[in-house]
Design an enzyme around this catalytic site. Structure first.
Site, short mmCIF file in Angstrom:
data_model
loop_
_atom_site.label_atom_id
_atom_site.label_comp_id
_atom_site.label_asym_id
_atom_site.label_seq_id
_atom_site.Cartn_x
_atom_site.Cartn_y
_atom_site.Cartn_z
CG ASP A 66 46.15 45.68 41.20
OD1 ASP A 66 45.04 45.18 41.07
OD2 ASP A 66 46.35 46.82 41.65
CB THR A 99 42.53 49.25 37.43
OG1 THR A 99 43.06 47.99 37.76
CG2 THR A 99 41.92 49.87 38.65
CB THR A 100 43.91 45.83 33.62
OG1 THR A 100 44.53 45.63 34.88
CG2 THR A 100 44.93 45.60 32.53
CG ASP A 395 41.84 43.96 42.96
OD1 ASP A 395 42.17 44.97 43.61
OD2 ASP A 395 42.23 43.73 41.81
#
Ligand code: ADP
Ligand code: MG
Length: 543
Positions: A66, A99-100, A395
């Site tokens: 994550d 996010t990544t 998520d």
């Protein structure tokens, strides 16, 4: 630092030991630092991305895929690198996923910007071009998105599965996604012609033990506290629940007071008086018809005893957040004064029961009527597994919430990024000179997303790039990377979808962060901070 003018003593404006890096060097330094961060998370993007093992200063180990978790724990020091961590956090808070992607995209924007700056395009021109490109990108994304019904379980299931596909718990994603959908749809409330989902109304409680498939959806609330007194019932059906935010105790004065009683009969009268007050409190509760009490404060031993005698199940020192959820789940009202408690304030649950969960005893409040707060009780083989499962569930809850609130989806696998890059390049033809260069750089940076997915799946990025370009020029708008089969495929045929709002947030957050970094032309760092330390280029703090 000293500014010297002829005839005057030098003017010192910075503290001793502070360093200043100026102009292009400062910018290069910041870009490098941000890119280092982006490089670290890059290899974890997508379902075939690698996991990271993080060891904190206490030696605790987290294994995760994550992006937000990695960055939060990395304890990055360089100010520019910190900016990237900030966008990951903002994206996590805003939409809960992507996010990544946003960090990888921001890193790519900065690399491309560096190339332009090296060929003498001014950073301001790049920033302006990026801003225009991001507005156009959002327009393109809105244009290609598929509008869906906000309560259509099929679509919601698809986005939940995509969010969990890249996580450690992927093999149980099908099972968990059902619980996620049940939870979000249960707490969704109609508002202004659409739906609103308060994610705090979904309590995610976890306990190592069992398997991930033992994870439960509870139509109510699980409280990690036990029934306060051994003589109380451990199970109440048709529960009428009082929610009390007041102590069931005689309030002791703040400062320790001393009461001198000389006469033994007075002593008895004093204790009798205490008992009478407590008994009265319990009588008041009993009179409303309540058979369960959740108290945010303490419950005196004697009050516990009276409650037990009345057959009332009570739990004390319940967290404020849980009290709020109990109110939402049972339809009860939290009262702060027992004198005001009436039968109208009581909540309802078909069953309140204390159950043993491994070594603990927890109270389950379930079978609520149309509860607006629910619980997912996460189980799994070890603490690490339940932790990572919790993050994946988070998520998935967030992407499902995203679609319920803004009902539009796009394909996954980097397809929307590839399509947007394709359309941006065409649009760039209508622009002039340097602006065009910046928009093309932006398109190339966006394309890094599908290409990184391809790389992480062991594909040749050049082949992937050619294939993607070909597919999109032929109008295959959902052509993206299938990391499992290591080839370019139409993501709609694979049922891989993501919320439109995640992609919009990625574009917005990454562009903002990159622009902020590109505007830096001066780094003034206090003595001893890492940005002020001498370092080799490319590392945070490098000159
Ligand atoms: N089954 C799949 N096939 C192709 N791409 C997928 C699949 N599942 C997820 N992805 C892609 O993986 C990317 C998300 O990876 P992830 O590691 O979760 O990063 P992020 O933190 O940005 O969400 C998205 O581009 C998504 O479309
Ligand atoms: Mg994700």
């Amino acid at each position: 630092m000293a500014a010297q003018q002829a005839g005057y003593a030098p003017v010192l404006i910075l503290k001793e030991g502070a360093t200043e890096t100026k102009g292009r060097d400062a910018l290069r330094n910041s870009i490098e630092a941000a890119r280092v961060v982006s490089e670290i998370v890059r290899t974890s993007l997508g379902p075939r991305g690698m996991d990271k093992m993080l060891v904190d200063s206490l030696g605790d180990v987290t294994i995760t895929n994550d992006g937000a978790t990695m960055l939060k724990q990395m304890d990055v020091q360089h100010p520019a690198a910190k900016l990237l961590v900030e966008i990951a956090k903002a994206t996590d808070a805003e939409v809960g996923d992507g996010t990544t992607t946003s960090v990888v995209f921001a890193g790519a924007l900065l690399s491309k910007a560096q190339e332009l700056i090296d060929s003498d395009v001014h950073p301001t021109v790049v920033v302006d071009g990026y801003r225009k490109a991001s507005e156009k990108a959002m327009e393109i994304l809105n244009g290609i998105a598929i509008k869906v019904s906000p309560t259509d379980r099929e679509w919601l299931r698809k986005v939940a599965l995509t969010a969990m596909a890249s996580k450690v718990v992927a093999q149980d994603a099908e099972y968990l996604s059902k619980l996620v959908l049940d939870s979000v749809l249960q707490v969704a409330e109609k508002r202004d012609g659409g739906y609103k989902v308060d994610i705090d109304s979904i309590k995610v409680e976890k306990k190592p033990g069992g398997a991930i498939t033992d994870t439960l959806f509870v139509k109510g609330i699980v409280i990690d506290k036990e029934v306060v007194h051994g003589g109380m019932p451990k199970k109440v059906e048709n529960a009428k629940i009082a929610l009390i935010n007041a102590p069931l105790e005689i309030e002791k004065p703040e400062i320790s007071a001393e009461i001198r009683i000389s006469d033994p009969t007075k002593m008895k009268a004093f204790l009798d008086e205490e008992a009478r007050i407590l008994r009265e409190m319990v009588q008041k509760i009993k009179a409303t018809g309540a058979n369960v009490v959740f108290c945010q404060k303490g419950i005196d031993d004697l009050a516990q005893h009276y409650l037990a005698k009345e057959g009332i199940l009570a739990v004390r020192r319940v967290k404020e957040s849980d009290m709020t959820r109990l109110a939402k789940a049972t339809g009860g009202r939290i009262v702060t004064n027992i004198d005001e408690l009436s039968s109208n304030d009581l909540g309802y649950a078909a069953l309140v029961e204390e159950r043993k969960i491994e070594e603990d005893k927890w109270v389950f409040v379930e079978g609520c009527k149309d509860p607006k707060a629910v619980t997912i009780l996460v189980r799994g083989g070890s603490q690490r597994i339940v932790d990572e499962a919790e993050r994946s569930i988070h998520d998935a809850l967030m992407v499902v919430k995203d679609v319920v609130e803004s009902p539009a989806v796009v394909g996954g696998g980097g397809a929307p990024e590839a399509e947007t890059a394709y359309q941006l390049r065409q649009w760039a033809q209508t622009l002039s000179g340097r602006e065009q260069l910046a928009v093309l750089a932006y398109a190339n940076a966006l394309e890094r997303i599908p290409l990184t997915l391809a790389e992480n799946a062991g594909m040749n990025p050049l082949d992937a790039k050619t294939e993607l370009a070909k597919a999109h020029s032929e109008g295959r708008r959902w052509a993206g990377v299938d990391p499992f089969e290591s080839k370019v495929v139409d993501m709609d045929a694979k049922n891989v979808y993501e919320p439109l709002s995640v992609k919009l947030q990625v574009v917005k957050a990454a562009t903002e962060a990159a622009s902020m970094i590109l505007r830096i032309d001066d780094i003034i760092a206090a003595k001893g901070t890492s940005a002020g330390k001498e370092g080799k280029p490319g590392m945070p703090g490098g000159e």
